[in-house]
Scaffold this active site. Structure first.
Site, PDB file in Angstrom:
ATOM      1  N   ASP A 295       0.849  -1.267  -0.069  1.00 47.79           N
ATOM      2  CA  ASP A 295       0.110   0.060  -0.098  1.00 47.79           C
ATOM      3  C   ASP A 295       0.817   1.240  -0.131  1.00 47.79           C
ATOM      4  O   ASP A 295       2.133   1.131   0.225  1.00 47.79           O
ATOM      5  CB  ASP A 295      -0.942  -0.002   1.231  1.00 47.79           C
ATOM      6  CG  ASP A 295      -2.181   1.029   1.041  1.00 47.79           C
ATOM      7  OD1 ASP A 295      -2.042   1.547  -0.071  1.00 47.79           O
ATOM      8  OD2 ASP A 295      -3.122   0.598   1.540  1.00 47.79           O
TER       9      ASP A 295
HETATM   10  C1  BGC Z   1      -4.975   3.129  -0.165  1.00 41.60           C
HETATM   11  C2  BGC Z   1      -5.254   2.183  -1.093  1.00 41.60           C
HETATM   12  C3  BGC Z   1      -4.924   2.699  -2.382  1.00 41.60           C
HETATM   13  C4  BGC Z   1      -3.765   3.508  -2.277  1.00 41.60           C
HETATM   14  C5  BGC Z   1      -3.550   4.255  -4.000  1.00 41.60           C
HETATM   15  C6  BGC Z   1      -4.024   4.193   0.012  1.00 41.60           C
HETATM   16  O1  BGC Z   1      -4.010   4.967   0.835  1.00 41.60           O
HETATM   17  O2  BGC Z   1      -5.199   2.496   1.237  1.00 41.60           O
HETATM   18  O3  BGC Z   1      -6.219   1.293  -1.023  1.00 41.60           O
HETATM   19  O4  BGC Z   1      -5.258   1.689  -3.440  1.00 41.60           O
HETATM   20  O5  BGC Z   1      -3.747   4.434  -1.327  1.00 41.60           O
HETATM   21  O6  BGC Z   1      -4.493   5.357  -3.708  1.00 41.60           O
END
Ligand code: BGC
Length: 766
Positions: A295
């Site tokens: 993530d």
């Molecule tokens: C989220 C993810 C997301 C990523 C990219 C993160 O803060 O937890 O689910 O895909 O950002 O936007």
């Protein structure tokens, strides 16, 4: 670039007649032949042999490209131009994607194309209902079709990979991200996970018009303590194996090409540095062949978690745990940038780095990016404007609404006699909220709000008055989504006292009041957890004041968590979730009975916040006789049970049968039941099968969903539905043996239209 094949969606039963009919059966992946594993590997290895350590580390690093922030965009583009970035995320404009790809392919030494990732959560231009709504349809085919549309739009503009589906089980409605998943149940969650993977990926990675699916967040993220986003998760092995992991397993079995690791610590070990999770479970036990991404910034954050000693250590730990690509922290330093140094010092092996690089290159090869890296801009426009996509969105919104209660059959509204409608509430005419969170490229102007949907439906003959009713309060803390680099969302401000008075007046002088209440889209989603389930602002006061007029009230909840209406009883209550681009049109069709609601709750709906958590699949434990009296002040039962949802008809269930009364461990059994439409409307029912194991190696839940089917029946029509219970449906992970077991035991089966189904039978496994 190859032309994207036309959208082929199968006809959706129960769909309202549409001006542009949904095309008949087809297969978007027709004629698609995946490359052989051997060929893909050989091509990847040939590239790896040419790469420098810096290029390798770059290939497994993904950067946010927020084009609106010039300095950051310049930094990222410099990395990319020097072949030190394998992937970018957040760019979603076709021209930009084309331009960036040209740099990678034409200006870098090895001409390796970029893999573009993006959060295509529930649509790109055509916004579908939010994922929890799709789950509430209990219609995996619908979820598949919705995500196939999303994939088709994304691929057309040059996006190759989505960070979806979110398959996190959520049993705590304080947690804002429950909107992105399928609710509380592992069986429904697994069906929705697999369906969405199929929707995004078509016949397999590289199918024209599809993108790579990235189920997330591995694993346990939905169980954050207190429902507070990002906070630690402590889950027993039994909960992990039986509840939280199955949707991931289903997504892997469906062929997901990617998995995203979670932010938080699982039982004290950050998920992104968790070798047991990423390697022992995902790769070794399940045989996952795709690539694992972190993530955003979660490799870097292994230091923040006080797990890694330095950025370098964080990069090493993430890689060794099993991560293949780091999603670098926005505006921050990537941990994988330190890998060349760690390689030189012998702290990581060349093989470990090459394995990760290979998986990323293999994804690019399978996607056909070396042959077709570019975007066809005209084709992109055509795909984004395909009217069929809007039809799928409307049908999806119709099929996901859940009618929670309908006193005296106030719904459907009778358009022939109705002369005036008061449409009230801060969400009734908000295009931005109608589409929900996680959308960035939607077209607000084409979004149909509930107010506009009703106006279009009733035409000039019926008076429709509107009042926003009350102002939505601002969040105490800003959301990441309402500040730069995202667009600021304007909030409607009214004088609440005056507007509540006006709403009351409108309701008093109308035949019916339709209130659209709930939470703004910024009040749910990432960084949108909440310590209350009340209607925000003065909406409760507004509701009670309108109810006091005596005019029949229909409340439409625009929300994705169970809200607490404090016992107020409108004549009808329907959850419409955040229904997407065509939400208002769908809602109007539902209100006036062109189509009957048929969705079901994907979670237990508690009476109030103090009851959380309250999953339906709990254990019997001590003194089950008083299970509903565990609190002295109120019933310890949910307000609406998991699987509940009404339609405009009534259904009866009969002739519950099993094809055998006894089976051996390892054998299957078929359960059948007759479902009849006993009412006067054609409508859908979701036939649900639950089991209960009476004794065993461990105590098992009072009920567990093990089968469901959504059917459309004409008045008077009966259908026999069959469910095959297979050995894996009867298996579970037992803490006493620390393994999966299937017991010889007596099982109860319940079939009906909610988790409170009363039609029961038994069978024995010996
Ligand atoms: C989220 C993810 C997301 C990523 C990219 C993160 O803060 O937890 O689910 O895909 O950002 O936007």
């Amino acid at each position: 670039m190859k032309t994207v094949p036309p959208l082929t969606v199968t006809a959706i039963p129960g769909a309202a007649p549409s001006s542009s009919p949904i095309p008949g059966e087809g297969d978007a992946g027709q004629g698609f032949r995946p490359l052989s594993d051997m060929e893909v590997r050989a091509r990847a290895d040939a590239l790896i042999a040419e790469m420098t350590p810096e290029e390798k580390a770059g290939q497994i690093t993904q950067y946010f490209d927020f084009l609106s922030v010039a300095e950051e965009a310049a930094r990222v583009e410099a990395e990319m131009a020097a072949a030190r970035a394998g992937s970018l995320l957040f760019v979603h404009d076709a021209r930009e994607l084309h331009r960036l790809q040209q740099t990678a392919v034409e200006k870098t030494r090895l001409k390796i194309p970029l893999l573009f990732g993006y959060d295509v959560i529930h649509g790109l231009r055509t916004i579908m209902p939010v994922p929890i709504a799709l789950a509430a349809s209990w219609d995996p085919k619908l979820a598949e079709q919705s995500q196939a549309v999303a994939a088709r739009e994304a691929r057309a503009v040059g996006i190759h990979w989505t960070f979806a589906p979110n398959v996190d089980i959520a049993r705590d409605p304080r947690w804002g991200r429950m909107i992105e998943g399928a609710g509380e149940d592992p069986y429904l969650g697994s069906a929705m996970a697999a369906a969405q993977v199929r929707g995004f990926q078509g016949a397999g990675i590289g199918t024209p018009g599809t993108i790579i699916a990235g189920p997330k967040h591995f694993a346990g993220y939905g169980a954050s303590i207190g429902g507070r986003d990002y906070d630690e998760v402590n889950l027993s092995d039994s909960e992990l194996w039986n509840v939280y992991l199955p949707p991931f397993k289903a997504a892997v079995d469906a062929g997901a090409g990617n998995i995203m690791s979670a932010y938080m610590g699982l039982n004290g070990v950050p998920a992104t540095g968790n070798h047991w999770l990423l390697t022992n479970v995902l790769r070794e036990t399940w045989g996952f062949k795709g690539f694992i991404v972190t993530d955003a910034g979660s490799a870097h954050d292994l230091q923040t978690h006080e797990f890694a000693s330095s950025l370098e250590d964080a990069g090493i730990r993430a890689l060794i745990a099993g991560v293949d690509m780091e999603m670098a922290p926005p505006f921050g330093t990537s941990a994988f940038k330190t890998l060349p140094k760690s390689l030189a010092e012998g702290k990581v092996s060349v093989d470990a780095v090459d394995d990760a690089v290979r998986r990323v290159l293999e994804a690019k090869i399978r996607m056909g990016l070396f042959e077709n890296p570019y975007v066809d801009l005209d084709e992109a426009e055509r795909v984004l404007n395909d009217p069929q996509h809007r039809v799928v969105a409307r049908v999806a919104a119709e099929r996901s609404a859940v009618l929670l209660h309908n006193d005296g059959g106030v719904l459907p509204l009778n358009g022939a006699v109705l002369q005036s409608i008061a449409v009230i509430g801060p969400l009734a005419d908000s295009a931005r909220d109608t589409t929900g969170p996680w959308v960035f490229d939607q077209d607000d102007r084409e979004t149909v709000t509930v107010l506009n949907g009703i106006r279009a439906k009733v035409g000039k003959g019926v008076r429709v008055d509107y009042s926003p009713g009350a102002t939505m309060p601002a969040r105490l803390h800003k959301s990441i989504f309402d500040s730069s680099p995202h667009k600021e969302v304007p909030r409607v401000q009214v004088d609440d006292d005056a507007e509540i008075r006006r709403s009351v007046e409108l309701a008093r002088t109308s035949d019916i009041a339709v209130l659209v209440l709930g939470e703004e889209q910024l009040m749910i989603g990432e960084q949108a957890s909440r310590s209350s389930l009340d209607l925000p602002g003065r909406q409760q006061e507004l509701l009670d004041a309108v109810l006091a007029t005596g005019t029949p009230v229909v409340v439409l909840l625009m929300a994705a968590r169970p809200l607490d209406l404090k016992g107020s009883k409108p004549a009808a209550l329907m959850t419409i979730w955040y229904p997407g681009t065509q939400g208002g049109a769908a809602v109007a069709n539902l209100l006036f009975g062109d189509v009957s609601p048929g969705g079901k709750l994907p979670f237990n709906w508690p009476r109030n916040i103090g009851q959380i958590p309250m999953p339906y699949a709990h254990l019997k434990t001590h003194q089950p006789r008083t299970a509903g009296e565990r609190y002295w002040n109120e019933p310890s039962t949910p307000l609406y049970v998991f699987g509940h949802g009404l339609s405009y008809s009534t259904f009866t269930f009969s002739r519950l049968q099993t094809d055998k009364t006894r089976i051996a461990v390892g054998e299957s059994i078929t359960v059948s039941v007759d479902v009849s439409n006993a009412g006067e409307h054609e409508a859908d029912e979701v036939v649900q099968l639950y089991i209960h194991q009476r004794y065993g190696t461990a105590a098992r839940p009072v009920r567990e969903l093990k089968g469901f089917e959504r059917v459309t029946l004409a008045p008077g029509q009966t259908r026999t539905i069959r469910f095959k219970l297979q050995p894996h449906d009867l298996r579970y992970w037992a803490a006493s043996t620390r393994s999966f077991v299937q017991d010889a035991a007596v099982f109860d089966v319940y079939v009906g239209n909610s988790s409170a189904a009363s039609l029961a039978g038994t069978f024995e496994v010996h």
